[in-house]
Design an enzyme around this catalytic site. Structure first.
Site, mmCIF file in Angstrom:
data_model
loop_
_atom_site.group_PDB
_atom_site.id
_atom_site.type_symbol
_atom_site.label_atom_id
_atom_site.label_comp_id
_atom_site.label_asym_id
_atom_site.label_seq_id
_atom_site.Cartn_x
_atom_site.Cartn_y
_atom_site.Cartn_z
ATOM 1 N N GLY A 36 1.033 -0.725 -0.258
ATOM 2 C CA GLY A 36 -0.233 -0.151 0.254
ATOM 3 C C GLY A 36 0.725 1.288 -0.017
ATOM 4 N N GLY A 41 -0.658 2.798 6.326
ATOM 5 C CA GLY A 41 -1.208 2.060 7.912
ATOM 6 C C GLY A 41 -0.521 0.764 7.453
ATOM 7 C CB SER A 110 5.335 -3.756 -2.357
ATOM 8 O OG SER A 110 5.074 -4.326 -1.270
#
Ligand code: ADP
Length: 205
Positions: A36, A41, A110
């Site tokens: 993400g 988060g 990623s």
């Protein structure tokens, strides 16, 4: 055969197996791969999940972007080749923990599907749990935990994912957590509900 090849004597049959280590630890090991945007988060959720798993008696390891780049990958930058090598080493490291029976939580932006697939094939598809921490860019930018979005907007960081470098949304994540409007506790619970059944040991040696 070269001289150095003659001096290498692999002895895998003597190693205690992952299966036996899992039995000792009374858990099945997995690699939970959080992907993400920066500020979505990942680290917060990884830490929260680790804390609860620890209290439940599980052994875990968190591999986190900044820590890895400060340590084992401190000689790598952000060129395409270095990003590839970064992920390869992370996945190989995760596999060592996996083979030791340890539940491993990887927290890395990623951003490209190719990178995540490369990690999955090193780790093994059955042990790789891809979790998409889906937080809209505007929300990540509002949080701007490390002040990086502000810097990227000012042009001080090149190739910052979401601003001037792409993020490819995972096509088929095992789980998607939408953190916007959700408490940290809710997000942690959502991941735990998915992961806990997968790491339960049946007690059979
Ligand atoms: P990342 O590791 O993806 O870069 P961080 O975990 O460092 O992101 O930062 C996420 C920020 O968002 C933290 O300040 C955290 O408190 C906040 N946040 C707000 N709601 C949530 C949620 N539901 N889940 C995770 N983090 C949240």
């Amino acid at each position: 055969m070269t001289q150095s090849e003659r001096n290498i004597h692999p002895s895998f049959d003597q190693f205690v197996s992952r299966h036996n280590k899992e039995w000792l630890l009374q858990q099945r090991s997995k690699v939970v791969w959080l992907t993400g945007l920066s500020g979505s988060g990942k680290t917060t959720i990884a830490k929260g999940v680790e804390r609860v798993l620890f209290e439940m008696g599980h052994i875990t390891m968190i591999l986190d972007g900044d820590n890895v780049r400060a340590g084992i990958n401190n000689n790598l930058g952000f060129s395409p080749d270095d990003r590839k090598e970064n992920i390869r080493r992370i996945a190989e490291t995760a596999r060592l923990f996996l083979d030791s029976g340890i539940v491993t939580i990887c927290s890395f932006v990623s951003p490209m599907e190719e990178m995540r697939q490369a990690a999955a094939s090193i780790i093994g598809k059955n042990d790789f749990i891809e979790v998409y921490i889906n937080t809209p860019l505007a929300e990540c930018e509002r949080r701007d935990v490390k002040g990086l979005y502000a810097k990227a907007r000012k042009g001080e960081i090149k190739d910052f994912t979401g601003i001037n470098a792409p993020f490819e949304v995972p096509a088929h994540p095992a789980l998607e957590i939408m953190t916007k409007g959700q408490t940290v506790e809710d997000s942690v619970r959502q991941l735990l509900e998915y992961v806990v059944p997968l790491i339960q040991h049946d007690g059979v040696r």
